[in-house]
Motif scaffolding. Structure first.
Motif, PDB file in Angstrom:
ATOM      1  N   SER A 169      32.926  39.270  63.079  1.00 48.15           N
ATOM      2  CA  SER A 169      33.188  38.325  64.167  1.00 48.15           C
ATOM      3  C   SER A 169      32.315  38.686  65.357  1.00 48.15           C
ATOM      4  N   SER A 170      32.035  37.695  66.195  1.00 41.22           N
ATOM      5  CA  SER A 170      31.218  37.954  67.374  1.00 41.22           C
ATOM      6  C   SER A 170      31.677  37.085  68.534  1.00 41.22           C
ATOM      7  N   GLY A 171      31.378  37.559  69.738  1.00 37.63           N
ATOM      8  CA  GLY A 171      31.762  36.816  70.929  1.00 37.63           C
ATOM      9  C   GLY A 171      31.084  37.383  72.163  1.00 37.63           C
ATOM     10  N   PHE A 172      31.272  36.695  73.271  1.00 35.18           N
ATOM     11  CA  PHE A 172      30.671  37.130  74.532  1.00 35.18           C
ATOM     12  C   PHE A 172      31.463  38.290  75.132  1.00 35.18           C
ATOM     13  N   LYS A 173      30.731  39.282  75.613  1.00 40.10           N
ATOM     14  CA  LYS A 173      31.390  40.456  76.187  1.00 40.10           C
ATOM     15  C   LYS A 173      32.304  40.063  77.344  1.00 40.10           C
ATOM     16  N   ALA A 174      31.884  39.105  78.149  1.00 37.50           N
ATOM     17  CA  ALA A 174      32.679  38.697  79.309  1.00 37.50           C
ATOM     18  C   ALA A 174      34.061  38.196  78.897  1.00 37.50           C
ATOM     19  N   ASP A 175      34.133  37.478  77.781  1.00 40.54           N
ATOM     20  CA  ASP A 175      35.425  36.972  77.299  1.00 40.54           C
ATOM     21  C   ASP A 175      36.321  38.123  76.841  1.00 40.54           C
ATOM     22  N   MET A 205      18.274  42.693  75.486  1.00 40.85           N
ATOM     23  CA  MET A 205      18.382  42.462  74.043  1.00 40.85           C
ATOM     24  C   MET A 205      19.359  41.334  73.769  1.00 40.85           C
ATOM     25  N   LYS A 206      19.234  40.721  72.592  1.00 42.73           N
ATOM     26  CA  LYS A 206      20.053  39.560  72.269  1.00 42.73           C
ATOM     27  C   LYS A 206      21.479  39.915  71.843  1.00 42.73           C
ATOM     28  N   LEU A 207      21.664  41.123  71.303  1.00 45.68           N
ATOM     29  CA  LEU A 207      22.931  41.401  70.635  1.00 45.68           C
ATOM     30  C   LEU A 207      23.213  42.896  70.558  1.00 45.68           C
ATOM     31  N   SER A 208      24.508  43.253  70.675  1.00 41.35           N
ATOM     32  CA  SER A 208      24.974  44.604  70.365  1.00 41.35           C
ATOM     33  C   SER A 208      25.880  44.510  69.144  1.00 41.35           C
ATOM     34  N   ILE A 209      25.559  45.279  68.112  1.00 39.87           N
ATOM     35  CA  ILE A 209      26.369  45.291  66.891  1.00 39.87           C
ATOM     36  C   ILE A 209      27.232  46.544  66.902  1.00 39.87           C
ATOM     37  N   ILE A 210      28.543  46.362  66.899  1.00 40.58           N
ATOM     38  CA  ILE A 210      29.478  47.483  66.934  1.00 40.58           C
ATOM     39  C   ILE A 210      30.072  47.658  65.538  1.00 40.58           C
ATOM     40  N   ILE A 211      29.787  48.811  64.929  1.00 36.19           N
ATOM     41  CA  ILE A 211      30.204  49.102  63.553  1.00 36.19           C
ATOM     42  C   ILE A 211      31.256  50.204  63.571  1.00 36.19           C
ATOM     43  N   SER A 212      32.462  49.906  63.130  1.00 36.64           N
ATOM     44  CA  SER A 212      33.516  50.923  63.086  1.00 36.64           C
ATOM     45  C   SER A 212      33.408  51.727  61.796  1.00 36.64           C
ATOM     46  N   THR A 213      33.710  53.021  61.883  1.00 43.33           N
ATOM     47  CA  THR A 213      33.642  53.869  60.695  1.00 43.33           C
ATOM     48  C   THR A 213      34.579  55.058  60.829  1.00 43.33           C
ATOM     49  N   TYR A 214      34.916  55.639  59.669  1.00 45.35           N
ATOM     50  CA  TYR A 214      35.703  56.874  59.632  1.00 45.35           C
ATOM     51  C   TYR A 214      35.465  57.562  58.290  1.00 45.35           C
ATOM     52  N   LEU A 234      28.698  41.696  68.362  1.00 40.70           N
ATOM     53  CA  LEU A 234      29.075  41.425  66.977  1.00 40.70           C
ATOM     54  C   LEU A 234      29.831  42.642  66.451  1.00 40.70           C
ATOM     55  N   PHE A 235      31.025  42.406  65.907  1.00 42.14           N
ATOM     56  CA  PHE A 235      31.855  43.482  65.384  1.00 42.14           C
ATOM     57  C   PHE A 235      31.910  43.422  63.859  1.00 42.14           C
ATOM     58  N   THR A 236      31.712  44.583  63.236  1.00 44.46           N
ATOM     59  CA  THR A 236      31.802  44.661  61.788  1.00 44.46           C
ATOM     60  C   THR A 236      32.234  46.074  61.409  1.00 44.46           C
ATOM     61  N   ASP A 237      32.376  46.323  60.122  1.00 45.41           N
ATOM     62  CA  ASP A 237      32.860  47.619  59.655  1.00 45.41           C
ATOM     63  C   ASP A 237      31.789  48.368  58.877  1.00 45.41           C
ATOM     64  N   LEU A 271      36.807  51.235  69.616  1.00 46.12           N
ATOM     65  CA  LEU A 271      36.084  49.978  69.824  1.00 46.12           C
ATOM     66  C   LEU A 271      35.941  49.671  71.312  1.00 46.12           C
ATOM     67  N   ASN A 272      36.991  49.925  72.070  1.00 42.44           N
ATOM     68  CA  ASN A 272      36.895  49.716  73.521  1.00 42.44           C
ATOM     69  C   ASN A 272      35.849  50.630  74.139  1.00 42.44           C
ATOM     70  N   SER A 273      35.797  51.876  73.682  1.00 36.97           N
ATOM     71  CA  SER A 273      34.781  52.809  74.177  1.00 36.97           C
ATOM     72  C   SER A 273      33.374  52.313  73.838  1.00 36.97           C
ATOM     73  N   ALA A 274      33.218  51.768  72.632  1.00 33.20           N
ATOM     74  CA  ALA A 274      31.911  51.258  72.201  1.00 33.20           C
ATOM     75  C   ALA A 274      31.489  50.041  73.014  1.00 33.20           C
ATOM     76  N   ILE A 275      32.435  49.177  73.328  1.00 26.30           N
ATOM     77  CA  ILE A 275      32.130  47.989  74.137  1.00 26.30           C
ATOM     78  C   ILE A 275      31.524  48.409  75.476  1.00 26.30           C
ATOM     79  N   LEU A 276      32.109  49.436  76.089  1.00 33.24           N
ATOM     80  CA  LEU A 276      31.625  49.894  77.390  1.00 33.24           C
ATOM     81  C   LEU A 276      30.228  50.495  77.317  1.00 33.24           C
ATOM     82  N   LYS A 277      29.821  50.943  76.122  1.00 34.03           N
ATOM     83  CA  LYS A 277      28.479  51.504  75.942  1.00 34.03           C
ATOM     84  C   LYS A 277      27.439  50.439  75.589  1.00 34.03           C
ATOM     85  N   SER A 278      27.888  49.227  75.307  1.00 30.16           N
ATOM     86  CA  SER A 278      26.972  48.170  74.855  1.00 30.16           C
ATOM     87  C   SER A 278      26.079  47.685  75.987  1.00 30.16           C
TER      88      SER A 278
END
Length: 270
Positions: free
Chosen positions: A184-190, A1-10, A88-91, A75-82
């Motif tokens: 904001s968005s960026g490469f997972k490797a970075d 897939m082209k992208l993982s979108i990580i959405i934080s919530t509470y 791409l990170f958003t709220d 967020l770190n936990s979510a990155i590992l699941k991507s």
């Protein structure tokens, strides 16, 4: 897939519903959504379940127990699941315009991360945005917002839907090209190279701190605040602690001064 979108919530299920609905009508649909949940109740899980068949890939719900503000940890936990090499990170209070994902993918480039912004709405308008208004994209129309009582000012130019105008405004804006957690968005490797988000930090510049370490790593940033548009729904911030905000600022100053890239309390703890 082209992208993982990580959405934080509470515990913002009403807002999260509006946000997820905005992703169902994106012009680019080759992405997965990961909801990074900092300890919400089962109401949030129910909202996520209601969207389980609305996307090309299953929504991933990454949850942790509610022990106070621990956004960096989830967020770190979510990155590992991507499952993509671009993130791409958003709220969960930011409704994306239908070209939001496409603009992030169009602008991505090795050696850079993308810095977006938002158009903030008052609570009265946040509440009246219905499913129909999102699906029709009326909520991104200045005339519709004005009818709802919005007082227009220069910031409304963010909603001008013209790529030439957006490109020009991205170029001339004096706003710093920082890492903004809502857009904001960026490469997972970075991000992995600097050990992800700093779990030492509480609320207050914790997203920007990671971006500053990306700069220390040698990355540059592109301004896309007039291209990748999202509406920020209003909410209270009863989790703000001035002492912890000040502590975060001291950490950021230290890291900038000493060109710190990789922090100790980060993603490798998971």
């Amino acid at each position: 897939m082209k992208l993982s979108i990580i959405i934080s919530t509470y515990n913002s299920e009403e807002w999260l519903h509006k946000v997820l609905l905005g992703y169902t009508i994106q012009t680019e649909n080759d992405f997965e959504i990961i909801v990074a949940d900092d300890g919400s109740t089962t109401k949030t899980k129910a909202v996520i379940e209601s969207f389980k068949d609305k996307f090309k890939y299953p929504i991933l719900h990454v949850w942790q127990e509610d022990k106070g503000f621990r956004k960096c940890r989830i967020l770190n936990s979510a990155i590992l699941k991507s499952n993509s090499d671009y993130l791409l990170f958003t709220d969960g209070d930011c409704i994306p315009r239908k070209d939001f994902v496409a603009n992030h993918l169009k602008q991505k480039e090795k050696g850079y991360f993308l810095s977006g912004g938002y158009f903030k709405l008052p609570m009265t308008i946040s509440k009246v945005i219905s499913d129909e208004v999102i699906l029709s994209q009326k909520c991104f129309d200045a005339s519709w917002l004005k009818k709802q009582g919005l007082k227009l000012n220069f910031k409304i130019t963010k909603l001008v839907h013209n790529r030439y105008f957006a490109g020009f405004m991205n170029w001339i804006t004096p706003t710093k090209r920082s890492w903004n957690g809502h857009n904001s968005s960026g490469f997972k490797a970075d991000i992995l190279a600097i050990n992800g988000f700093n779990e030492l930090l509480d609320y207050g510049g914790e997203d920007r701190e990671m971006g500053e370490r990306l700069f220390n790593l040698g990355l540059f940033s592109k301004q896309i605040r007039y291209s990748a548009i999202c509406l920020h729904l209003d909410h209270s911030r009863n989790y703000v602690n001035p002492e912890k905000v000040a502590c975060n600022l001291e950490v950021r100053k230290f890291n900038k001064k000493n060109k710190i890239t990789r922090i100790e309390l980060g993603i490798d703890k998971h």
